[in-house]
Design a protein around this motif. Structure first.
Motif, PDB file in Angstrom:
ATOM      1  N   TYR A 177       0.908  -1.115  -0.031  1.00 20.72           N
ATOM      2  CA  TYR A 177       0.105  -0.003  -0.074  1.00 20.72           C
ATOM      3  C   TYR A 177       0.997   1.251  -0.111  1.00 20.72           C
ATOM      4  O   TYR A 177       0.655   2.341  -0.901  1.00 20.72           O
ATOM      5  CB  TYR A 177      -0.961   0.024   1.234  1.00 20.72           C
ATOM      6  N   VAL A 178       1.914   1.180   0.894  1.00 16.64           N
ATOM      7  CA  VAL A 178       2.804   2.283   0.813  1.00 16.64           C
ATOM      8  C   VAL A 178       3.423   2.643  -0.494  1.00 16.64           C
ATOM      9  O   VAL A 178       3.645   3.870  -1.050  1.00 16.64           O
ATOM     10  CB  VAL A 178       3.777   2.133   1.988  1.00 16.64           C
ATOM     11  N   GLU A 179       3.956   1.548  -1.307  1.00 19.54           N
ATOM     12  CA  GLU A 179       4.340   1.802  -2.611  1.00 19.54           C
ATOM     13  C   GLU A 179       3.386   2.267  -3.475  1.00 19.54           C
ATOM     14  O   GLU A 179       3.738   3.331  -4.179  1.00 19.54           O
ATOM     15  CB  GLU A 179       4.749   0.403  -3.134  1.00 19.54           C
ATOM     16  N   LEU A 180       2.087   2.138  -3.412  1.00 16.75           N
ATOM     17  CA  LEU A 180       1.029   2.705  -4.140  1.00 16.75           C
ATOM     18  C   LEU A 180       0.696   4.207  -3.862  1.00 16.75           C
ATOM     19  O   LEU A 180       0.895   5.141  -4.762  1.00 16.75           O
ATOM     20  CB  LEU A 180      -0.085   1.876  -4.165  1.00 16.75           C
TER      21      LEU A 180
ATOM     22  N   ALA B 139       5.103  14.917   1.319  1.00 12.68           N
ATOM     23  CA  ALA B 139       4.977  15.177   2.686  1.00 12.68           C
ATOM     24  C   ALA B 139       3.718  14.194   3.366  1.00 12.68           C
ATOM     25  O   ALA B 139       3.998  13.516   4.319  1.00 12.68           O
ATOM     26  CB  ALA B 139       4.714  16.534   3.332  1.00 12.68           C
ATOM     27  N   THR B 140       2.513  14.380   2.268  1.00 10.63           N
ATOM     28  CA  THR B 140       1.479  13.609   2.920  1.00 10.63           C
ATOM     29  C   THR B 140       1.726  12.160   2.708  1.00 10.63           C
ATOM     30  O   THR B 140       1.155  11.410   3.552  1.00 10.63           O
ATOM     31  CB  THR B 140       0.301  14.097   1.931  1.00 10.63           C
ATOM     32  N   ALA B 141       2.415  11.620   1.581  1.00 13.07           N
ATOM     33  CA  ALA B 141       2.780  10.186   1.561  1.00 13.07           C
ATOM     34  C   ALA B 141       3.481   9.801   2.424  1.00 13.07           C
ATOM     35  O   ALA B 141       3.328   8.449   2.994  1.00 13.07           O
ATOM     36  CB  ALA B 141       3.447  10.156   0.183  1.00 13.07           C
ATOM     37  N   GLU B 142       4.394  10.544   3.069  1.00 23.17           N
ATOM     38  CA  GLU B 142       5.319  10.242   4.033  1.00 23.17           C
ATOM     39  C   GLU B 142       4.407   9.920   5.629  1.00 23.17           C
ATOM     40  O   GLU B 142       4.685   9.145   6.129  1.00 23.17           O
ATOM     41  CB  GLU B 142       6.578  10.958   4.500  1.00 23.17           C
TER      42      GLU B 142
ATOM     43  N   THR C 153       2.859  11.256 -10.008  1.00 26.02           N
ATOM     44  CA  THR C 153       1.728  11.989 -11.013  1.00 26.02           C
ATOM     45  C   THR C 153       1.285  13.234 -10.206  1.00 26.02           C
ATOM     46  O   THR C 153       0.263  13.969 -10.949  1.00 26.02           O
ATOM     47  CB  THR C 153       0.420  10.988 -11.304  1.00 26.02           C
ATOM     48  N   GLY C 154       1.878  13.710  -9.207  1.00 29.28           N
ATOM     49  CA  GLY C 154       1.072  14.958  -8.677  1.00 29.28           C
ATOM     50  C   GLY C 154      -0.065  14.746  -7.759  1.00 29.28           C
ATOM     51  O   GLY C 154      -0.801  15.659  -7.463  1.00 29.28           O
ATOM     52  N   GLY C 155      -0.626  13.481  -7.560  1.00 30.10           N
ATOM     53  CA  GLY C 155      -1.737  13.164  -7.009  1.00 30.10           C
ATOM     54  C   GLY C 155      -1.713  13.420  -5.382  1.00 30.10           C
ATOM     55  O   GLY C 155      -2.687  13.445  -4.956  1.00 30.10           O
TER      56      GLY C 155
ATOM     57  N   LYS D  32      -9.742   0.249   2.686  1.00 26.62           N
ATOM     58  CA  LYS D  32     -10.614   0.577   1.596  1.00 26.62           C
ATOM     59  C   LYS D  32      -9.841   0.071   0.340  1.00 26.62           C
ATOM     60  O   LYS D  32     -10.469  -0.686  -0.550  1.00 26.62           O
ATOM     61  CB  LYS D  32     -10.849   1.981   1.303  1.00 26.62           C
ATOM     62  N   HIS D  33      -8.707   0.325   0.321  1.00 28.21           N
ATOM     63  CA  HIS D  33      -7.857  -0.187  -0.856  1.00 28.21           C
ATOM     64  C   HIS D  33      -7.826  -1.564  -0.722  1.00 28.21           C
ATOM     65  O   HIS D  33      -7.673  -2.420  -1.858  1.00 28.21           O
ATOM     66  CB  HIS D  33      -6.597   0.464  -0.879  1.00 28.21           C
ATOM     67  N   ALA D  34      -7.538  -2.119   0.571  1.00 31.33           N
ATOM     68  CA  ALA D  34      -7.559  -3.690   0.544  1.00 31.33           C
ATOM     69  C   ALA D  34      -8.717  -4.561   0.185  1.00 31.33           C
ATOM     70  O   ALA D  34      -8.408  -5.654  -0.435  1.00 31.33           O
ATOM     71  CB  ALA D  34      -7.231  -3.919   2.265  1.00 31.33           C
ATOM     72  N   VAL D  35      -9.674  -3.851   0.286  1.00 28.71           N
ATOM     73  CA  VAL D  35     -10.964  -4.465  -0.253  1.00 28.71           C
ATOM     74  C   VAL D  35     -10.938  -4.550  -1.729  1.00 28.71           C
ATOM     75  O   VAL D  35     -11.244  -5.471  -2.328  1.00 28.71           O
ATOM     76  CB  VAL D  35     -12.157  -3.760   0.280  1.00 28.71           C
TER      77      VAL D  35
END
Length: 361
Positions: free
Chosen positions: A18-21, A34-37, A28-30, A110-113
């Protein structure tokens, strides 16, 4: 659309994927780096608290609740306590950090589902929710009959055997083996009083030994409630037995006679038990319950449990009101929680069809 096959990843494997995604979205700028970390840090913390080697699909709502509450108590490494100064009281994490952590965990599930890592999102069964003030808290929701009887059964066993020999308890629970530090029977009494009598937590910790008396062979608790009102509530037989065992042997390690006005519930240091300690007592007894029937519950949730099951068993509403110490019946309605399957049970035993059923018999 859900994939046909379930991928039984461990918590650690699912978290890493999930962290990789999440980090890929920064390209892509999505998402900002900082938020990803922040997501990555929260997911790593979740894996650490839940157990990285467990299968993600095996986690249920109670497991998620335990992780969320553990995070709330986790020390915040960014706020160092100066040398010589006492650590702050209350939750270690700020309310905003707790709410953010819950959002991170929810997004991962949510992603896991969608990815086929779990069959059902356990967040839908979690009872711990984020509040604007006070951070994460378990909902004040009644336990089901199975959950309530499981908790009461664990408390009764604890009250009967004190948790086993002192050496075994120390090895199993990390508890002190000294007689004046044993709290097993006290913990059992706390849970039994909350689950069967339904006092407010303030009423419980304010109780003194002299508030309990016997009349015509029945044990009573004189509860001093809101607005200076008092109520005398008879204790169920099993609860009275644990109370007597606690007073006779476990309170203060079987120490000196009790003075007037002395607290019923003591910490192992001999001080009156604090309101904030009661949740920890419930959690300790919950760990002895079969995981299939275990759910996080607050002291006020046990008050809801008392009201809900007394009313569901057709106990007179005014009697329930008097047990809980409510001023009028309209207040009682807020404590009546919905139980799974109760409508089906009610319709199966419909009062207008009982005569017909008897005629068939």
């Amino acid at each position: 659309m859900r994939p046909a096959a379930l991928n039984r990843l461990t918590v650690q494997e699912a978290g890493d994927r999930y962290v990789e995604l999440v980090r890929a979205r920064t390209l892509t700028g999505g998402l900002s780096p900082a938020t990803a970390e922040v997501y990555a840090r929260d997911v790593a913390t979740f894996a650490d608290l839940a157990g990285g080697g467990r299968v993600l699909d095996d986690l249920d709502g109670a497991d998620v609740d335990a992780v969320l509450l553990a995070f709330a108590r986790k020390p915040d490494g960014r706020r160092a306590v100066p040398e010589g100064r006492a650590a702050p009281q209350g939750p270690a994490q700020s309310a905003s950090s707790q709410a953010r952590f819950r959002r991170s965990v929810s997004a991962m599930f949510k992603h896991a589902v969608l990815a086929g890592w779990v069959q059902v999102d356990p967040m839908t069964a979690a009872t711990v929710s984020a509040r604007e003030r006070g951070g994460l808290r378990a909902e004040r929701r009644a336990l089901t009959r199975e959950q309530a009887t499981g908790l009461i059964g664990a408390a009764r066993r604890l009250g009967e055997d004190g948790g086993g020999p002192a050496g075994e308890r120390a090895a199993r629970d990390g508890a002190a083996a000294r007689r004046d530090q044993r709290t097993e029977v006290r913990d059992a009494l706390v849970v039994l009083l909350l689950a069967t009598v339904g006092p407010r937590v303030s009423e419980l910790v304010r109780a003194n030994v002299e508030d309990f008396y016997t009349n015509d062979g029945v044990r009573y608790w004189r509860i001093f409630g809101k607005g200076g009102r008092t109520r005398d509530v008879p204790l169920p037989g099993d609860v009275a037995l644990v109370l007597d065992a606690y007073l006779a042997g476990e309170r203060r390690g079987g120490g000196p006679a009790v003075a007037a006005g002395e607290a019923l519930l003591l910490s192992w240091r001999g001080r009156r038990l604090a309101r904030g300690d009661v949740q920890g007592v419930i959690d300790r007894v919950q760990r002895r319950v079969d995981p299939a029937h275990r759910r996080t519950v607050t002291p006020h949730g046990l008050r809801h449990t008392t009201a809900t099951h007394l009313l569901a068993d057709a106990v007179d509403m005014d009697a329930v009101r008097r047990v809980l110490g409510h001023g009028d019946l309209s207040t009682l309605g807020r404590y009546r929680d919905e139980l799974p399957g109760e409508l089906e049970v009610a319709m199966r035993s419909h009062p207008l069809l009982r005569d017909r059923d008897r005629d068939r018999g």
